[in-house]
Design a protein around this motif. Structure first.
Motif, PDB file in Angstrom:
ATOM      1  N   MET A 183       0.827  -1.199   0.000  1.00 49.64           N
ATOM      2  CA  MET A 183       0.000   0.000   0.000  1.00 49.64           C
ATOM      3  C   MET A 183       0.865   1.254   0.000  1.00 49.64           C
TER       4      MET A 183
ATOM      5  N   SER B  25      -6.323   1.522  18.762  1.00 47.30           N
ATOM      6  CA  SER B  25      -5.568   0.382  18.257  1.00 47.30           C
ATOM      7  C   SER B  25      -5.738   0.301  16.751  1.00 47.30           C
ATOM      8  N   ASP B  26      -4.970  -0.497  16.093  1.00 45.46           N
ATOM      9  CA  ASP B  26      -5.133  -0.601  14.662  1.00 45.46           C
ATOM     10  C   ASP B  26      -6.159  -1.684  14.340  1.00 45.46           C
ATOM     11  N   GLY B  27      -6.341  -1.895  13.060  1.00 45.21           N
ATOM     12  CA  GLY B  27      -7.435  -2.758  12.650  1.00 45.21           C
ATOM     13  C   GLY B  27      -7.204  -4.233  12.918  1.00 45.21           C
TER      14      GLY B  27
ATOM     15  N   VAL C 117     -12.939  12.624   8.563  1.00 45.44           N
ATOM     16  CA  VAL C 117     -12.665  11.470   7.723  1.00 45.44           C
ATOM     17  C   VAL C 117     -11.198  11.431   7.385  1.00 45.44           C
ATOM     18  N   GLY C 118     -10.651  10.284   7.247  1.00 37.56           N
ATOM     19  CA  GLY C 118      -9.271  10.223   6.819  1.00 37.56           C
ATOM     20  C   GLY C 118      -8.943   8.865   6.260  1.00 37.56           C
ATOM     21  N   THR C 119      -7.816   8.785   5.623  1.00 39.55           N
ATOM     22  CA  THR C 119      -7.344   7.473   5.210  1.00 39.55           C
ATOM     23  C   THR C 119      -6.070   7.172   5.959  1.00 39.55           C
ATOM     24  N   GLY C 120      -5.700   5.947   5.963  1.00 35.22           N
ATOM     25  CA  GLY C 120      -4.516   5.550   6.711  1.00 35.22           C
ATOM     26  C   GLY C 120      -4.853   5.436   8.182  1.00 35.22           C
ATOM     27  N   ASP C 121      -3.855   5.234   9.004  1.00 35.53           N
ATOM     28  CA  ASP C 121      -4.119   5.075  10.429  1.00 35.53           C
ATOM     29  C   ASP C 121      -4.476   6.409  11.046  1.00 35.53           C
ATOM     30  N   PRO C 122      -5.528   6.419  11.830  1.00 40.57           N
ATOM     31  CA  PRO C 122      -5.853   7.661  12.512  1.00 40.57           C
ATOM     32  C   PRO C 122      -4.720   8.014  13.471  1.00 40.57           C
TER      33      PRO C 122
ATOM     34  N   TYR D   7      -1.843  11.735   9.844  1.00 39.94           N
ATOM     35  CA  TYR D   7      -2.977  12.640   9.893  1.00 39.94           C
ATOM     36  C   TYR D   7      -3.053  13.449  11.172  1.00 39.94           C
TER      37      TYR D   7
ATOM     38  N   TRP E 254     -11.142   6.064   7.822  1.00 40.76           N
ATOM     39  CA  TRP E 254     -11.873   6.224   9.065  1.00 40.76           C
ATOM     40  C   TRP E 254     -12.745   7.470   9.044  1.00 40.76           C
TER      41      TRP E 254
ATOM     42  N   LYS F 176       1.491   5.634   4.614  1.00 34.01           N
ATOM     43  CA  LYS F 176       0.394   6.191   5.381  1.00 34.01           C
ATOM     44  C   LYS F 176       0.766   7.585   5.855  1.00 34.01           C
TER      45      LYS F 176
ATOM     46  N   LEU G 140      -7.563   1.571   6.740  1.00 33.77           N
ATOM     47  CA  LEU G 140      -7.653   2.069   5.380  1.00 33.77           C
ATOM     48  C   LEU G 140      -8.348   3.418   5.352  1.00 33.77           C
TER      49      LEU G 140
END
Lengths: 465, 356, 278
Positions: free
Chosen positions: A1, A46-48, A31-36, A7, B99, A4, B97
């Motif tokens: 990918m 925590s991550d996904g 809204v965002g992409t990648g890890d908050p 953000y 949020w 990241k 991916l």
């Protein structure tokens, strides 16, 4: 990918603007992409990777158990009789350990559909679930199955299982599941029919003999069933009998080699000899054809015994088994059809994984448990150390006094391994299609295996061997 | 019946004119009948009326729920499928991916997959794949026979059950529509039994009248027709119900007008029923076309796509790629192409259906 | 005149013959299913197949009920389908009315966009949809099954087509009488749509009734199962419980019959034919 972006650096207002651009302004505050970013107000931070909180919640919350680091409750999925067999070992396990093993029984395809979705989306899978050998590499390749190499090594159990099982569970040197049952293959036959028409099972050594003996049957009786729709199953057990491998170790497609061609010819010869019925497997028509002895023999695996007992109780005592015929005189007569394993989902918590392994080892690597499941549900153990048990030498009424289990145990140890891969379904689909065309007379065996190999190569981006 | 085209034209025009007059009269009657109701609410709501938005905005209000629900639940899956179609799936992913933070509600979409970008690779691949084209052909073949057959039967049944002399309408209607409520597993099992080559009831009956056994499930030709028969059996009644409802919204006065002009059965059908039913008929055609394009369960259970892939449908092919072979990227590209093809097809049908 | 009467009689006879033939064709497989539900599993496998019902229905039912609480499964399916149908009827007829009777900007593109969602094969959206529901923590809930398709594009399309036949003059006159747009919708438009609403109710109910793969991954515990999921549990690898499947499938038809009976009255007449007795 892609990398990241961080953000956390962006202000909240900026993100709102971004959200508007994304067309989600009405819905999203942020809204965002990648890890908050960790500065954000995402609740768990925590991550996904532990998305499967549905069940971890219970597991994780149990701190009192902390001493052994194992979850106090796990889910285990299986289908059909296999799931019921697991309840035996679950009860036993629970009585010895302070844990709850919740076994859930599903229909076969229902469970696969659901488990696949859960694995692919990283959420909702049980700690332990059943995994058919044939599905092994395709599930493992998704990266959602936990490797068990260290556990297996530590427990020192690898040598205890029949060697043919491991190949399908190993990817890039790591082992991802523990073998459960195996499918040593032999020919079941109806004693009364063979007797009446003077067919001697002991004299059948090769498929040629088998076809010749089959000619003794009248027109409305068949020596075996060769269903269109499961030709790939037939092809596979015979190809495996010859130690054939669908792919070279280096990855090339190898289903158009001499062995595959030999099997294709054999299938064509059986078909052309008019000794085969063509009834779709597992249908009621299929059962009734065996019930009334319209079909006299059934090449299948050890697990078939349980089905025959259940479905056709009136035929008990009229069955016998002999090893599958060789493709040429003196050739090997052992193969394998089917068999399952237990696997652990990577997405569950470490505690659940630890408990899962503990339960798995107890269920599968303990002779007593394997024998109990065999006894009750006919799941033929892949645990080779059980074969010394006297139960294998018993003369069984179902087989009119034959010690059939000893024969199956012998076959299980002799059966070659098989390189199942994520592309195995492609092989089955291509072989199925081309062999059907072959028995319809549209092409020769040579053309059939060549066409199948080309299809697989094209669909999987591999080269031909 | 022997009238020339021109007379047809003229007769048709007469009916249409009369019909229009009838409708106008009808409208006046309704208006008169409805008036007391309006008087009651009118005064109470007069203030409110002033506040009600002008016409177009009401329309947006009426269609808003669809878009809210779609945005909440389906926009992501659709967008994700589109996104995935440009990648190759390489395994389960980790991390996040996407949020959304709404304050009290926090949604985080984990990055479910490790992907490698392949551009249009998946799309090029499907163009060169034999099985893709085979599945397209199978689907089109089934479509070309099944949809006209089913709609023809459904329309005939709807007309019959709408006939004034027909008795036991409720019983017939329910009986004919009931197959649609049969559970798929059960109905497929029953069809497997009925169509089994050696032991099936159908061949049993056929051989009784001296016709050889038909290889319903094992010949490419017959297997496709078996699927067609099964789908037609299950969905004819369903379409009949829709058409019947459409027939019942046709004002009775139109038929009366036609009768006064001495129209016969065919002429009434041709100049009153058909034009009035056209919107609903179009709906049924489009819906059935889409439904048959999406055919999945029947071949999946009855023939498994065989023999020699003669009955594998496009959705079944996609499902196989996604759920059996785990080619999620390729399956997504197939899905995108599928949706595009069927959408264009449906819009063409609507345009050609002479709408507006 | 007598000639005409004879023609009419022949016509009626042919119509009845056609309808009755179709009824028989439709009923044969269902009858077969019913018979199969009453036979013990061993007899189900016999050839030639039995045509007369056996007596084992209750035994088969008991075996089924022991495996999974099928009555509860039916209850779940009915509950989900009824709530879904009622909700969707409202949303679909509103949107359909807007498309049929209003002019507004981008009307056509919007309509075709909705139509395109009708094409989406649900099976193929299951994975991302499940992911979304897992994030919302809506797995194992009925609302996750009911809401995503609550504004069903099929329904919007059908109501649009049917509402086109409402004369504009009718709406216009109500408008002149001062009715609000919403009043026009539910006082004037909806009552003319009784038979269409009944047909739509059947469509919506059935849409939900048939859903398989999506509820399968969403509904986790056995007490939440719907009928198709319950039936899928009966198909194992080594054994398919035909007797129980047939019992379950037979029982599963009952709610549909009830639905047809409930909607029976709505089919008798449309308003333009019925409410305008002069």
């Amino acid at each position: 990918m892609t990398n990241k972006p961080d953000y956390a650096r962006y202000g909240r207002r900026r993100l709102i603007k971004g959200a508007g651009i994304a067309g989600l302004a009405g819905l999203a505050g942020c809204v965002g992409t990648g890890d908050p970013g960790d500065g954000g107000d995402g609740g768990d931070g925590s991550d996904g990777s532990d998305g499967g909180d549905g069940m971890d919640g219970e597991d994780g919350g149990d701190g009192s158990d902390g001493g052994n680091d194992m979850a106090s409750e796990i889910d285990v999925w299986g289908w059909d009789v296999a799931a019921r067999a697991l309840t035996i070992t679950a009860d036993e396990y629970e009585s010895e350990n302070d844990a709850t093993i919740a076994v859930e029984e599903f229909g076969r395809s229902a469970m696969k559909d659901r488990l696949q979705t859960n694995l692919l989306s990283g959420s909702g899978a049980p700690a332990v679930s059943m995994l058919e050998s044939v599905d092994g590499p395709s599930f493992i390749d998704t990266g959602s199955v936990a490797p068990l190499t260290d556990e297996i090594e530590e427990a020192g159990v690898q040598e205890d299982f029949v060697s043919g099982k491991w190949e399908a569970l190993t990817v890039d040197g790591d082992i991802y599941a523990l073998p459960w049952d195996t499918g040593p293959t032999a020919v079941y036959y109806r004693r009364s029919v063979y007797g009446e028409h003077d067919i001697d099972p002991d004299s059948i050594e090769t498929w040629e003999d088998f076809i010749e003996e089959g000619q003794k049957l009248p027109d409305d009786q068949y020596m075996l069933n060769l269903p269109e729709g499961d030709l790939s199953g037939v092809w596979r057990y015979q190809f495996r009998q010859l130690s054939g491998e669908p792919f070279l170790e280096s990855g090339e497609v190898n289903i158009h080699n001499e062995k595959s061609l030999r099997v294709a010819r054999n299938i064509k010869e059986i078909y052309d000899a008019d000794i085969a019925a063509n009834i779709e497997g597992w249908t009621s028509a299929w059962f009734s054809a065996y019930g009334d002895a319209t079909i006299a023999s059934l090449p299948s695996a050890a697990w078939m015994e349980g089905t025959l007992r259940d479905e056709l109780p009136d035929t008990a005592g009229d069955w016998g088994v002999f090893k599958i015929p060789a493709l040429e005189s003196g050739g090997p007569r052992a193969s394998n059809w089917g068999g399952s394993n237990l696997m652990i989902a990577d997405q569950v918590s470490d505690e659940a994984q630890a408990r899962g392994w503990d339960y798995m080892e107890f269920t599968l690597a303990t002779e007593e448990m394997q024998l109990a499941m065999y006894d009750e549900y006919g799941l033929f153990p892949a645990l080779e150390t059980t074969y010394d048990d006297p139960v294998f030498d018993e003369e069984l009424d179902f087989y009119d006094g034959q010690a059939a289990r000893a024969l199956f145990a012998e076959v299980a140890q002799d059966a070659p391994g098989y390189r199942f891969t994520a592309d195995t379904p492609e092989v089955s689909q291509a072989i199925e299609t081309e062999l059907q065309r072959m028995i319809n007379g549209e092409q020769s065996p040579e053309e059939a295996v060549q066409a199948a190999a080309e299809t697989v190569a094209e669909n999987t981006d591999r080269d031909l061997a | 019946m022997a009238t020339s085209d021109e007379t047809d034209e003229r007769v048709g025009e007469t009916y249409r004119r009369r019909a229009r007059m009838r409708v106008r009269r009808t409208t006046r009657q309704i208006r008169r009948a409805a008036r007391p109701a309006w008087d009651r609410v009118r005064f109470a709501r007069q203030d409110l009326t002033a506040a009600v938005p002008t016409l177009p905005r009401v329309a947006y209000l009426f269609i808003a729920p669809f878009f809210v629900l779609f945005g909440l639940f389906l926009a992501f899956p659709v967008a994700y499928t589109l996104y995935l179609s440009f990648f190759e799936y390489q395994g389960v992913g980790e991390g996040s991916l996407f949020w959304i933070d709404l304050g009290p509600v926090y949604i985080e979409i984990p990055q479910i997959a490790q992907l490698s970008f392949v551009g249009a690779g998946n799309y090029l691949r499907l163009l060169g794949n034999d099985l893709f084209w085979q599945s397209m052909f199978n689907t089109s073949y089934i479509l070309a026979i099944q949809v006209p057959l089913m709609i023809g039967l459904a329309l005939a049944l709807a007309l019959a059950l709408n006939a004034s002399f027909m008795r036991f309408k409720g019983v017939f209607r329910t009986a004919i529509a009931l197959p649609v409520s049969a559970n798929l597993v059960a109905y497929s099992t029953v069809f497997l039994l009925l169509f089994n080559e050696q032991l099936g009831f159908l061949n049993y009956v056929l051989s009784g009248v001296g016709l050889g056994p038909v290889p319903w499930l094992t010949s490419e030709f017959w297997a496709r027709n078996t699927i067609i028969a099964a789908v037609t059996w299950r969905w004819t009644g369903y379409n009949m119900i829709i058409l019947l409802a459409g027939l019942q919204t046709i004002p009775q006065q139109l038929y009366e007008a036609a009768e006064i002009d001495g129209a016969n059965r065919w002429e009434k059908f041709r100049y009153v029923t058909l034009p009035q039913l056209k919107p609903v008929l179009l709906f049924v055609v489009v819906l059935s076309t889409i439904g048959t394009f999406k055919l999945f369960a029947e071949p999946y259970v009855i023939t498994g796509g065989g023999p020699t892939n003669a009955t594998i449908t496009i959705v079944q092919y996609i499902y196989r790629q996604a759920f059996v072979n785990f080619n999620l990227g390729y399956a997504s590209a197939l899905t995108v192409v599928f949706v595009a093809v069927v959408s264009v097809f449906s819009i063409l049908q609507i345009k050609l259906g002479g709408e507006d | 005149m007598r000639e005409q009467q004879r023609k009419d009689a022949v016509w009626r006879f042919l119509t009845y013959a056609f309808v009755i033939t179709m009824v028989v064709v439709m009923m044969v497989p269902l009858y077969w299913m019913l018979v199969a539900a009453t036979l013990p599993q061993e007899q189900f496998l016999q050839f030639p197949p039995r045509l007369i019902p056996g007596t084992a229905f209750l035994d088969n039912f008991a075996a089924l009920q022991e495996r999974l609480d099928f009555l509860r499964t039916i209850r779940n399916s009915v509950l989900i389908a009824v709530v879904y149908t009622l909700l969707s009827l409202v949303l679909c007829s509103m949107a359909g009315f807007a498309f049929a009777k209003y002019e507004f900007k981008y009307k056509e593109p919007i309509f075709y966009a909705i139509l395109a969602t009708l094409v989406l094969p649900i099976q193929l959206l299951v994975i991302p949809l499940f992911l979304l529901m897992a994030q919302l923590e809506w797995t194992n809930t009925f609302r996750a099954i009911i809401l995503p398709w609550a504004a069903n594009p099929i329904g919007i399309f059908l109501m649009r087509q049917n509402m086109k036949s409402i004369p504009d003059a009718l709406l216009e006159s109500a408008r002149m009488d001062g009715a609000t747009e919403f009043q026009i919708f539910y006082r004037i438009a909806l009552p003319t749509m009784r038979s269409s609403l009944a047909a739509l109710a059947i469509i919506l109910f059935l849409f939900q009734w048939d859903l398989f793969l999506y509820p399968l991954v969403i509904l986790e515990s056995a007490d939440m199962y719907t009928i198709p999921i319950g039936l899928a549990q009966l198909t194992g690898f080594q054994r398919i419980y035909y007797d129980q499947i047939m019992v379950a499938a037979t029982l599963a038809i009952v709610p549909m019959v009830v639905l047809f009976l409930v909607l029976q009255k709505q089919f008798v007449s449309g308003i333009l034919a019925g409410s305008l007795k002069e």
